[in-house]
Write a protein that holds these residues in place. Structure first.
Motif, mmCIF file in Angstrom:
data_model
loop_
_atom_site.group_PDB
_atom_site.id
_atom_site.type_symbol
_atom_site.label_atom_id
_atom_site.label_comp_id
_atom_site.label_asym_id
_atom_site.label_seq_id
_atom_site.Cartn_x
_atom_site.Cartn_y
_atom_site.Cartn_z
ATOM 1 N N SER A 129 0.752 -1.107 0.014
ATOM 2 C CA SER A 129 0.215 -0.016 -0.146
ATOM 3 C C SER A 129 0.825 1.280 -0.024
ATOM 4 C CB SER A 129 -1.122 0.027 1.355
ATOM 5 O OG SER A 129 -1.567 1.166 1.388
ATOM 6 N N VAL A 130 1.947 1.291 0.710
ATOM 7 C CA VAL A 130 2.994 2.240 0.871
ATOM 8 C C VAL A 130 3.438 2.449 -0.489
ATOM 9 C CG1 VAL A 130 4.931 3.231 1.903
ATOM 10 C CG2 VAL A 130 3.178 2.281 3.250
ATOM 11 N N MET A 131 3.893 1.361 -1.011
ATOM 12 C CA MET A 131 4.642 1.570 -2.437
ATOM 13 C C MET A 131 3.886 2.157 -3.365
ATOM 14 S SD MET A 131 7.347 1.450 -4.258
ATOM 15 C CE MET A 131 8.706 0.569 -3.070
ATOM 16 N N ALA A 132 2.523 1.568 -3.356
ATOM 17 C CA ALA A 132 1.445 1.932 -4.314
ATOM 18 C C ALA A 132 1.250 3.592 -4.368
ATOM 19 C CB ALA A 132 0.265 1.198 -4.308
ATOM 20 N N LEU A 133 1.092 3.953 -3.204
ATOM 21 C CA LEU A 133 0.913 5.535 -2.996
ATOM 22 C C LEU A 133 2.081 6.249 -3.569
ATOM 23 C CD1 LEU A 133 -1.323 5.768 0.309
ATOM 24 C CD2 LEU A 133 -1.772 6.509 -1.935
ATOM 25 N N SER A 134 3.127 5.595 -3.253
ATOM 26 C CA SER A 134 4.368 6.306 -3.543
ATOM 27 C C SER A 134 4.670 6.410 -5.184
ATOM 28 C CB SER A 134 5.714 5.906 -2.833
ATOM 29 O OG SER A 134 5.568 5.934 -1.625
ATOM 30 N N ILE A 135 4.380 5.407 -5.647
ATOM 31 C CA ILE A 135 4.273 5.151 -7.178
ATOM 32 C C ILE A 135 3.258 6.359 -7.647
ATOM 33 C CG2 ILE A 135 3.873 3.767 -9.140
ATOM 34 C CD1 ILE A 135 5.267 1.506 -7.565
ATOM 35 N N TYR A 136 2.137 6.419 -7.153
ATOM 36 C CA TYR A 136 1.157 7.278 -7.569
ATOM 37 C C TYR A 136 1.603 8.718 -7.537
ATOM 38 C CZ TYR A 136 -3.231 10.026 -7.308
ATOM 39 O OH TYR A 136 -4.018 11.166 -7.721
ATOM 40 N N PHE A 137 2.392 9.149 -6.465
ATOM 41 C CA PHE A 137 2.834 10.337 -6.150
ATOM 42 C C PHE A 137 3.972 10.729 -7.205
ATOM 43 C CE2 PHE A 137 1.346 10.031 -1.695
ATOM 44 C CZ PHE A 137 0.249 10.915 -2.031
ATOM 45 N N ALA A 138 4.746 9.612 -7.577
ATOM 46 C CA ALA A 138 5.857 9.732 -8.489
ATOM 47 C C ALA A 138 5.389 9.934 -9.854
ATOM 48 C CB ALA A 138 6.792 8.510 -8.537
ATOM 49 N N GLU A 139 4.442 9.210 -10.388
ATOM 50 C CA GLU A 139 3.668 9.504 -11.452
ATOM 51 C C GLU A 139 3.429 10.813 -11.620
ATOM 52 O OE1 GLU A 139 0.987 6.290 -11.701
ATOM 53 O OE2 GLU A 139 2.406 4.831 -12.678
ATOM 54 N N SER A 140 2.376 11.317 -10.614
ATOM 55 C CA SER A 140 2.025 12.757 -10.858
ATOM 56 C C SER A 140 2.999 13.662 -10.872
ATOM 57 C CB SER A 140 1.081 12.926 -9.423
ATOM 58 O OG SER A 140 0.691 14.366 -9.314
ATOM 59 N N ASN A 141 4.087 13.516 -10.545
ATOM 60 C CA ASN A 141 5.120 14.292 -10.408
ATOM 61 C C ASN A 141 5.819 14.326 -11.801
ATOM 62 O OD1 ASN A 141 5.395 15.676 -7.837
ATOM 63 N ND2 ASN A 141 7.440 14.567 -7.396
ATOM 64 N N ALA A 142 5.719 13.107 -12.380
ATOM 65 C CA ALA A 142 6.335 13.083 -13.788
ATOM 66 C C ALA A 142 5.408 13.853 -14.635
ATOM 67 C CB ALA A 142 6.356 11.622 -14.560
ATOM 68 N N GLN A 143 3.928 13.593 -14.691
ATOM 69 C CA GLN A 143 3.137 14.565 -15.284
ATOM 70 C C GLN A 143 3.325 16.088 -15.010
ATOM 71 O OE1 GLN A 143 -0.624 12.950 -14.212
ATOM 72 N NE2 GLN A 143 -0.649 11.210 -15.270
ATOM 73 N N LEU A 144 3.561 16.382 -13.764
ATOM 74 C CA LEU A 144 3.730 17.816 -13.458
ATOM 75 C C LEU A 144 5.154 18.329 -14.142
ATOM 76 C CD1 LEU A 144 2.575 18.017 -10.002
ATOM 77 C CD2 LEU A 144 1.362 18.926 -11.898
ATOM 78 N N THR A 145 6.102 17.397 -14.019
ATOM 79 C CA THR A 145 7.337 17.793 -14.722
ATOM 80 C C THR A 145 7.444 17.998 -16.300
ATOM 81 O OG1 THR A 145 8.462 16.612 -12.905
ATOM 82 C CG2 THR A 145 9.923 17.086 -14.734
ATOM 83 N N GLN A 146 6.474 17.255 -16.860
ATOM 84 C CA GLN A 146 6.400 17.269 -18.258
ATOM 85 C C GLN A 146 5.467 18.284 -18.742
ATOM 86 O OE1 GLN A 146 3.890 14.057 -19.734
ATOM 87 N NE2 GLN A 146 5.447 13.543 -21.039
#
Length: 123
Positions: free
Chosen positions: A63-80
């Motif tokens: 669960s912790v890893m899944a939420l962290s991946i979600y935040f990382a994907e969101s960061n990738a979109q924002l960075t894009q």
């Protein structure tokens, strides 16, 4: 729809990074609580109970890893979005790699600790 400003995008990236750190701290808390509980009560647990503790710990870690991946994907979109506007944001690749290695090592070590046979104490 209004687009976000560069400052707002950068702010969202920082908020996501703080959320990832919070997730990591939560996982550390779960890990140490599991280790302490196993140390204190390992003699009381049956084999089935050890596997239930393992399952619960692995689900919490997932669960912790899944939420962290979600935040990382969101960061990738924002960075894009920022890069499309000509703003370069450096990704924390080294820090993310260290966190990931620590996470994997911690999960494996904790699962080992849950199932390790206690040493016999002298009478």
């Amino acid at each position: 729809m209004n687009t976000l400003t560069i400052a707002e995008l950068l702010e969202l990236i920082r908020v996501n990074e703080e959320a990832m750190v919070t997730q990591f701290e939560t996982w550390l808390t779960i890990t140490f609580a599991t280790i302490v509980a196993m140390f204190a009560g390992s003699n009381l647990l049956t084999r089935l109970m050890r596997w239930l503790v393992t399952l619960l710990y692995l689900l919490a870690s997932l669960s912790v890893m899944a939420l962290s991946i979600y935040f990382a994907e969101s960061n990738a979109q924002l960075t894009q979005q920022l890069e499309s506007r000509g703003v370069t944001v450096v990704a924390p690749v080294f820090a993310a790699s260290v966190f990931f290695v620590l996470f994997i090592a911690g999960v494996l070590t904790t699962v080992y600790f849950i199932h390790m046979k206690p040493e016999r104490q002298p009478a």
